[in-house]
Write an enzyme that holds these catalytic residues in place. Sequence first.
Site, PDB file in Angstrom:
ATOM      1  N   LYS A 246      39.982   3.169  64.867  1.00  0.00           N
ATOM      2  CA  LYS A 246      40.811   4.127  65.619  1.00  0.00           C
ATOM      3  C   LYS A 246      40.139   4.585  66.920  1.00  0.00           C
ATOM      4  O   LYS A 246      40.804   4.898  67.891  1.00  0.00           O
ATOM      5  CB  LYS A 246      41.134   5.345  64.760  1.00  0.00           C
ATOM      6  CG  LYS A 246      42.140   5.046  63.661  1.00  0.00           C
ATOM      7  CD  LYS A 246      42.552   6.312  62.947  1.00  0.00           C
ATOM      8  CE  LYS A 246      43.460   5.986  61.787  1.00  0.00           C
ATOM      9  NZ  LYS A 246      44.047   7.190  61.193  1.00  0.00           N
TER      10      LYS A 246
ATOM     11  N   ASN B  96      46.015   5.570  66.621  1.00  0.00           N
ATOM     12  CA  ASN B  96      46.461   4.972  65.350  1.00  0.00           C
ATOM     13  C   ASN B  96      47.693   4.095  65.568  1.00  0.00           C
ATOM     14  O   ASN B  96      48.155   3.443  64.641  1.00  0.00           O
ATOM     15  CB  ASN B  96      46.743   6.040  64.280  1.00  0.00           C
ATOM     16  CG  ASN B  96      48.103   6.677  64.437  1.00  0.00           C
ATOM     17  OD1 ASN B  96      48.552   6.906  65.562  1.00  0.00           O
ATOM     18  ND2 ASN B  96      48.767   6.941  63.335  1.00  0.00           N
TER      19      ASN B  96
ATOM     20  N   THR C  78      28.173  18.694  58.208  1.00  0.00           N
ATOM     21  CA  THR C  78      27.307  18.680  59.392  1.00  0.00           C
ATOM     22  C   THR C  78      27.889  19.636  60.431  1.00  0.00           C
ATOM     23  O   THR C  78      28.918  19.336  61.051  1.00  0.00           O
ATOM     24  CB  THR C  78      27.223  17.243  59.965  1.00  0.00           C
ATOM     25  OG1 THR C  78      26.977  16.341  58.887  1.00  0.00           O
ATOM     26  CG2 THR C  78      26.143  17.111  61.017  1.00  0.00           C
TER      27      THR C  78
HETATM   28  P1  ATR Z   1      38.043  10.071  58.970  1.00  0.00           P
HETATM   29  O1  ATR Z   1      38.377   9.245  60.172  1.00  0.00           O
HETATM   30  O2  ATR Z   1      38.764   9.642  57.726  1.00  0.00           O
HETATM   31  O3  ATR Z   1      38.175  11.527  59.225  1.00  0.00           O
HETATM   32  P2  ATR Z   1      35.225  10.293  59.368  1.00  0.00           P
HETATM   33  O4  ATR Z   1      35.490  10.470  60.820  1.00  0.00           O
HETATM   34  O5  ATR Z   1      34.114   9.404  58.930  1.00  0.00           O
HETATM   35  O6  ATR Z   1      36.521   9.763  58.619  1.00  0.00           O
HETATM   36  O7  ATR Z   1      35.016  11.768  58.730  1.00  0.00           O
HETATM   37  C1  ATR Z   1      34.670  11.975  57.394  1.00  0.00           C
HETATM   38  C2  ATR Z   1      34.578  13.478  57.112  1.00  0.00           C
HETATM   39  O8  ATR Z   1      34.268  13.655  55.722  1.00  0.00           O
HETATM   40  C3  ATR Z   1      33.484  14.187  57.883  1.00  0.00           C
HETATM   41  O9  ATR Z   1      33.877  15.522  58.122  1.00  0.00           O
HETATM   42  C4  ATR Z   1      32.312  14.134  56.903  1.00  0.00           C
HETATM   43  O10 ATR Z   1      31.342  15.139  57.094  1.00  0.00           O
HETATM   44  P3  ATR Z   1      30.090  14.904  58.124  1.00  0.00           P
HETATM   45  O11 ATR Z   1      30.610  15.219  59.484  1.00  0.00           O
HETATM   46  O12 ATR Z   1      29.053  15.851  57.651  1.00  0.00           O
HETATM   47  O13 ATR Z   1      29.681  13.462  57.962  1.00  0.00           O
HETATM   48  C5  ATR Z   1      33.044  14.395  55.607  1.00  0.00           C
HETATM   49  N1  ATR Z   1      32.310  13.926  54.428  1.00  0.00           N
HETATM   50  C6  ATR Z   1      32.115  12.639  54.041  1.00  0.00           C
HETATM   51  N2  ATR Z   1      31.391  12.596  52.900  1.00  0.00           N
HETATM   52  C7  ATR Z   1      31.112  13.888  52.557  1.00  0.00           C
HETATM   53  C8  ATR Z   1      30.412  14.508  51.484  1.00  0.00           C
HETATM   54  N3  ATR Z   1      29.844  13.795  50.510  1.00  0.00           N
HETATM   55  N4  ATR Z   1      30.346  15.859  51.460  1.00  0.00           N
HETATM   56  C9  ATR Z   1      30.925  16.610  52.430  1.00  0.00           C
HETATM   57  N5  ATR Z   1      31.604  16.073  53.467  1.00  0.00           N
HETATM   58  C10 ATR Z   1      31.699  14.736  53.546  1.00  0.00           C
END
Ligand code: ATR
Length: 288
Positions: free
Chosen positions: A72, A93, A159
């Site tokens: 994306k 998208n 984060t």
């Molecule tokens: P998408 O395009 O589906 O939003 P992404 O951009 O990779 O995918 O975002 C994933 C989100 O899930 C992020 O907010 C990520 O948090 P971080 O910014 O800290 O990486 C969150 N996320 C993924 N795994 C996680 C976990 N185990 N616990 C908490 N947050 C998680």
Amino acid sequence: MDKITSTTRLLGLIGNPVKGSLSPEFQNFVIDRLNLGYVYLAFSVEHELLVQAIEGLRALGTSGLNVTVPYKKAVFGEMDALSDSAKAVSAVNTVVFQENGELRGENTDWLGFIKSLERNGFEPRDKRCFVFGAGGAAAAVVYGLLRMNAGRIFIANRTLENARYLVDKLSPYSDGTDLNCGSLSWPGLSEELRESDLIVNATSVGMTGDEGKSICDDPAVFGSNQIVYDLIYNPSPTFFLQMASNEGARTIGGLEMLILQGLESLKLWTRVEFDSFEMLNDVKSFLR
Ligand code: ATR
């Protein structure tokens, strides 16, 4: 599609992996239902061939593409023009192959989310909204809520830096909306959640393979006056939604947003108008 002929136009999904995606199934169902001369296929493309794949599809006279994980953001730079929403969310998208050969990048994710709220009778104006996550999906949700003049939006993310980045990126659209963020360990989190009218999980926590987990493990933050939304559609319901539902909250799973964003893309490609909510019901019955 009625039958494939020499004039059938091509639509598709580009991502990696695309196996298991529901888009080809439901898009072809809608194409058939509306008697449109298109066919929708899924293409799994390796990263190093992404530009070639798009150029090849352009050369073949493709009408449109949906773009999914992980491309994306990657296709963003390949577009000749971008819609405001694609620019705001920094993600495409939907690609519309225009008659002059130019590629227009659109984002219908935010609209799919907002339409799904509308269908469930939730009007974001002046409401308190809470969003878990700060990735691409969260950006579309927050952008949609800003467009609908939510009163307050709080973003909580593992984060903190990523949440701050999202707040900075979307603050130009926050006309009158109080847009804030914190980490998942922020002490005021439970109170913020309890006071929210809408709570959204836009993280990947709780997806199939991880289904015993929930981004929030305190059921006391949920209540019967809330709408709780999980963008994840598999499993359905997620553990997060089960917890919220046990506390009396109204819950919505990710399938509606997936279908509604796809229907908006189909409207952009074909310029055919139809009732999204009626079609959503038909698609849901078909997928069941
Ligand atoms: P998408 O395009 O589906 O939003 P992404 O951009 O990779 O995918 O975002 C994933 C989100 O899930 C992020 O907010 C990520 O948090 P971080 O910014 O800290 O990486 C969150 N996320 C993924 N795994 C996680 C976990 N185990 N616990 C908490 N947050 C998680």
